[in-house]
Design a protein around this motif. Structure first.
Motif, PDB file in Angstrom:
ATOM      1  N   THR A   1      -4.650   7.150  -0.937  1.00 34.72           N
ATOM      2  CA  THR A   1      -5.490   8.189  -0.357  1.00 34.72           C
ATOM      3  C   THR A   1      -6.380   8.775  -1.444  1.00 34.72           C
ATOM      4  O   THR A   1      -6.054   8.705  -2.618  1.00 34.72           O
TER       5      THR A   1
ATOM      6  N   ILE B   1      -2.872   6.432   5.715  1.00 34.60           N
ATOM      7  CA  ILE B   1      -1.684   5.751   5.209  1.00 34.60           C
ATOM      8  C   ILE B   1      -0.532   6.178   6.108  1.00 34.60           C
ATOM      9  O   ILE B   1      -0.199   7.362   6.192  1.00 34.60           O
TER      10      ILE B   1
ATOM     11  N   ALA C   1      -1.566   0.774   5.312  1.00 34.13           N
ATOM     12  CA  ALA C   1      -2.909   1.274   5.592  1.00 34.13           C
ATOM     13  C   ALA C   1      -3.236   0.990   7.057  1.00 34.13           C
ATOM     14  O   ALA C   1      -3.190  -0.154   7.499  1.00 34.13           O
TER      15      ALA C   1
ATOM     16  N   ASN D   1      -9.334   4.845   3.211  1.00 28.05           N
ATOM     17  CA  ASN D   1      -8.094   5.223   3.899  1.00 28.05           C
ATOM     18  C   ASN D   1      -8.183   6.631   4.477  1.00 28.05           C
ATOM     19  O   ASN D   1      -7.289   7.455   4.294  1.00 28.05           O
TER      20      ASN D   1
ATOM     21  N   VAL E   1       0.851  -1.178   0.000  1.00 28.74           N
ATOM     22  CA  VAL E   1       0.000   0.000   0.000  1.00 28.74           C
ATOM     23  C   VAL E   1       0.887   1.228   0.000  1.00 28.74           C
ATOM     24  O   VAL E   1       1.871   1.299   0.710  1.00 28.74           O
TER      25      VAL E   1
END
Length: 140
Positions: free
Chosen positions: A39, A81, A88, A64, A34
């Motif tokens: 985002t 994040i 995440a 997120n 991730v």
């Protein structure tokens, strides 16, 4: 090669079993795949405005994003994040966000780091209430 015995079946199977596990450990340390690109890049509807009580926070894992509301009713939103390794964040306890990768903790009301290894705060996102719904992300 003369003088060397071939690997036993047990040795080969043991090595084959350990290799995928080692790869999983490296993936977790690398952020689980991730990145900050996860985002919102535009406004996203999160849910009902009533889901975030005064003095509380709500985690929207699918986007997120975490949204908090202070005692005066002011909304704040942050990307979830982690700024340490890009994982995440998937856990919210009260207003404390906990990253599953290395244990960094953040205050959902301010985005600030409350426990290392992260050193940078979460990225703040625009947020607003419109028609009883929460909308967050650029352009909100």
């Amino acid at each position: 090669m003369p003088g060397r015995s071939p690997a036993s079946r047990r040795t080969v199977l043991r090595g084959a079993a350990v290799t995928p596990l080692a790869g999983l450990g490296l993936t977790a340390c690398a952020g689980g795949g991730v990145t900050a690109d996860a985002t919102p890049t535009g406004p996203v509807e999160l849910g009902a405005e009533s889901e975030v009580a005064k003095g509380g926070a709500k985690l929207y894992r699918d986007h997120n994003v975490v949204v908090s509301r202070d005692g005066n009713g002011t909304l704040k939103a942050y990307s979830t994040i982690c700024t340490h390794a890009g994982c995440a964040i998937n856990k919210l306890e009260g207003t404390k966000l906990i990253c599953p990768c290395h244990g960094s903790e953040f205050d959902a009301a301010t985005g600030k780091v409350v426990q290392a290894p992260a050193t940078e705060p979460l990225n703040e996102l625009p947020v607003k209430a419109a028609n009883g719904k929460l909308v967050a992300g650029p352009g909100a």
